[in-house]
Design a protein around this motif. Structure first.
Motif, PDB file in Angstrom:
ATOM      1  N   SER A   1      44.201  35.768  30.610  1.00 54.05           N
ATOM      2  CA  SER A   1      43.823  36.629  31.722  1.00 54.05           C
ATOM      3  C   SER A   1      44.020  35.864  33.027  1.00 54.05           C
ATOM      4  N   LEU A   2      44.135  36.605  34.098  1.00 55.70           N
ATOM      5  CA  LEU A   2      44.305  36.034  35.423  1.00 55.70           C
ATOM      6  C   LEU A   2      43.090  36.411  36.250  1.00 55.70           C
ATOM      7  N   ARG A   3      42.465  35.406  36.832  1.00 54.11           N
ATOM      8  CA  ARG A   3      41.285  35.643  37.653  1.00 54.11           C
ATOM      9  C   ARG A   3      41.509  35.012  39.009  1.00 54.11           C
ATOM     10  N   LEU A   4      40.976  35.656  40.028  1.00 58.08           N
ATOM     11  CA  LEU A   4      41.170  35.193  41.400  1.00 58.08           C
ATOM     12  C   LEU A   4      39.830  34.828  42.005  1.00 58.08           C
ATOM     13  N   CYS A   5      39.860  33.872  42.927  1.00 57.30           N
ATOM     14  CA  CYS A   5      38.618  33.405  43.506  1.00 57.30           C
ATOM     15  C   CYS A   5      38.795  33.110  44.988  1.00 57.30           C
ATOM     16  N   ALA A   6      37.787  33.497  45.764  1.00 56.86           N
ATOM     17  CA  ALA A   6      37.710  33.170  47.190  1.00 56.86           C
ATOM     18  C   ALA A   6      38.970  33.579  47.948  1.00 56.86           C
ATOM     19  N   LEU A   7      39.361  34.836  47.791  1.00 66.36           N
ATOM     20  CA  LEU A   7      40.535  35.326  48.498  1.00 66.36           C
ATOM     21  C   LEU A   7      40.264  35.402  49.996  1.00 66.36           C
ATOM     22  N   ASN A   8      41.268  35.124  50.762  1.00 65.97           N
ATOM     23  CA  ASN A   8      41.233  35.314  52.209  1.00 65.97           C
ATOM     24  C   ASN A   8      40.859  36.785  52.463  1.00 65.97           C
ATOM     25  N   LYS A   9      40.098  37.068  53.527  1.00 71.45           N
ATOM     26  CA  LYS A   9      39.603  38.438  53.753  1.00 71.45           C
ATOM     27  C   LYS A   9      40.727  39.459  53.891  1.00 71.45           C
ATOM     28  N   ASP A  10      41.862  39.069  54.480  1.00 69.83           N
ATOM     29  CA  ASP A  10      42.980  40.007  54.629  1.00 69.83           C
ATOM     30  C   ASP A  10      43.627  40.309  53.281  1.00 69.83           C
TER      31      ASP A  10
ATOM     32  N   PHE B   1      42.133  43.164  38.540  1.00 70.00           N
ATOM     33  CA  PHE B   1      41.879  41.734  38.441  1.00 70.00           C
ATOM     34  C   PHE B   1      40.396  41.431  38.576  1.00 70.00           C
ATOM     35  N   THR B   2      39.969  40.370  37.925  1.00 74.45           N
ATOM     36  CA  THR B   2      38.629  39.852  38.132  1.00 74.45           C
ATOM     37  C   THR B   2      38.692  38.973  39.372  1.00 74.45           C
ATOM     38  N   ILE B   3      37.890  39.315  40.380  1.00 70.54           N
ATOM     39  CA  ILE B   3      37.909  38.581  41.637  1.00 70.54           C
ATOM     40  C   ILE B   3      36.499  38.074  41.916  1.00 70.54           C
ATOM     41  N   TYR B   4      36.398  36.776  42.120  1.00 69.78           N
ATOM     42  CA  TYR B   4      35.125  36.159  42.492  1.00 69.78           C
ATOM     43  C   TYR B   4      35.139  35.936  43.990  1.00 69.78           C
ATOM     44  N   ASP B   5      34.186  36.532  44.705  1.00 70.87           N
ATOM     45  CA  ASP B   5      34.121  36.386  46.159  1.00 70.87           C
ATOM     46  C   ASP B   5      33.693  34.982  46.555  1.00 70.87           C
ATOM     47  N   ASP B   6      32.704  34.472  45.893  1.00 72.12           N
ATOM     48  CA  ASP B   6      32.128  33.176  46.218  1.00 72.12           C
ATOM     49  C   ASP B   6      32.533  32.169  45.144  1.00 72.12           C
ATOM     50  N   PRO B   7      33.140  31.056  45.528  1.00 72.11           N
ATOM     51  CA  PRO B   7      33.526  30.054  44.529  1.00 72.11           C
ATOM     52  C   PRO B   7      32.356  29.612  43.664  1.00 72.11           C
ATOM     53  N   GLY B   8      31.156  29.674  44.190  1.00 72.37           N
ATOM     54  CA  GLY B   8      29.985  29.277  43.420  1.00 72.37           C
ATOM     55  C   GLY B   8      29.681  30.215  42.264  1.00 72.37           C
TER      56      GLY B   8
ATOM     57  N   ARG C   1      42.118  40.026  50.378  1.00 74.14           N
ATOM     58  CA  ARG C   1      41.121  40.808  49.636  1.00 74.14           C
ATOM     59  C   ARG C   1      41.222  42.286  50.026  1.00 74.14           C
ATOM     60  N   ARG C   2      41.403  42.566  51.290  1.00 73.62           N
ATOM     61  CA  ARG C   2      41.511  43.949  51.774  1.00 73.62           C
ATOM     62  C   ARG C   2      42.746  44.629  51.177  1.00 73.62           C
ATOM     63  N   VAL C   3      43.854  43.913  51.092  1.00 70.12           N
ATOM     64  CA  VAL C   3      45.070  44.457  50.475  1.00 70.12           C
ATOM     65  C   VAL C   3      44.789  44.815  49.019  1.00 70.12           C
ATOM     66  N   PHE C   4      44.078  43.945  48.302  1.00 69.62           N
ATOM     67  CA  PHE C   4      43.726  44.228  46.911  1.00 69.62           C
ATOM     68  C   PHE C   4      42.869  45.490  46.823  1.00 69.62           C
ATOM     69  N   GLU C   5      41.946  45.659  47.751  1.00 71.77           N
ATOM     70  CA  GLU C   5      41.088  46.850  47.742  1.00 71.77           C
ATOM     71  C   GLU C   5      41.874  48.121  48.055  1.00 71.77           C
ATOM     72  N   ILE C   6      42.738  48.070  49.056  1.00 72.79           N
ATOM     73  CA  ILE C   6      43.529  49.244  49.442  1.00 72.79           C
ATOM     74  C   ILE C   6      44.440  49.695  48.309  1.00 72.79           C
ATOM     75  N   THR C   7      45.016  48.730  47.596  1.00 72.83           N
ATOM     76  CA  THR C   7      45.960  49.042  46.516  1.00 72.83           C
ATOM     77  C   THR C   7      45.273  49.193  45.154  1.00 72.83           C
ATOM     78  N   ASN C   8      43.935  49.113  45.154  1.00 72.82           N
ATOM     79  CA  ASN C   8      43.130  49.206  43.928  1.00 72.82           C
ATOM     80  C   ASN C   8      43.395  48.087  42.923  1.00 72.82           C
ATOM     81  N   LEU C   9      44.024  47.013  43.369  1.00 72.44           N
ATOM     82  CA  LEU C   9      44.233  45.873  42.487  1.00 72.44           C
ATOM     83  C   LEU C   9      42.922  45.156  42.180  1.00 72.44           C
ATOM     84  N   ASP C  10      41.912  45.375  43.021  1.00 75.50           N
ATOM     85  CA  ASP C  10      40.606  44.779  42.749  1.00 75.50           C
ATOM     86  C   ASP C  10      39.955  45.397  41.508  1.00 75.50           C
TER      87      ASP C  10
END
Length: 68
Positions: free
Chosen positions: A11-20, A34-41, A22-31
């Motif tokens: 699987s592919l997981r993403l972490c701490a994406l730049n806000k721009d 993919f599993t996206i972690y907002d906070d590296p912690g 992240r917004r592209v992922f949300e607009i295109t429903n890619l969020d």
């Protein structure tokens, strides 16, 4: 990438994406795909080394601007 992940049951997981980005992922429903972690912690411990490498890269890039 998709074939490689499927062939290894990975699987592919993403972490701490730049806000721009992240917004592209949300607009295109890619969020939703993919599993996206907002906070590296909040990322699982196995991603800790990747985050450490990213921090080292950022520190190096920040420091290299002072050379010239």
């Amino acid at each position: 990438i998709k074939e490689a992940l499927e062939s290894t049951n990975g699987s592919l997981r993403l972490c701490a994406l730049n806000k721009d980005i992240r917004r592209v992922f949300e607009i295109t429903n890619l969020d939703k795909i993919f599993t996206i972690y907002d906070d590296p912690g909040t990322a699982p411990q196995r991603y800790e080394r990747s985050l450490q490498i990213e921090a080292e890269d950022q520190a190096w890039l920040k420091g290299s601007g002072d050379l010239g």
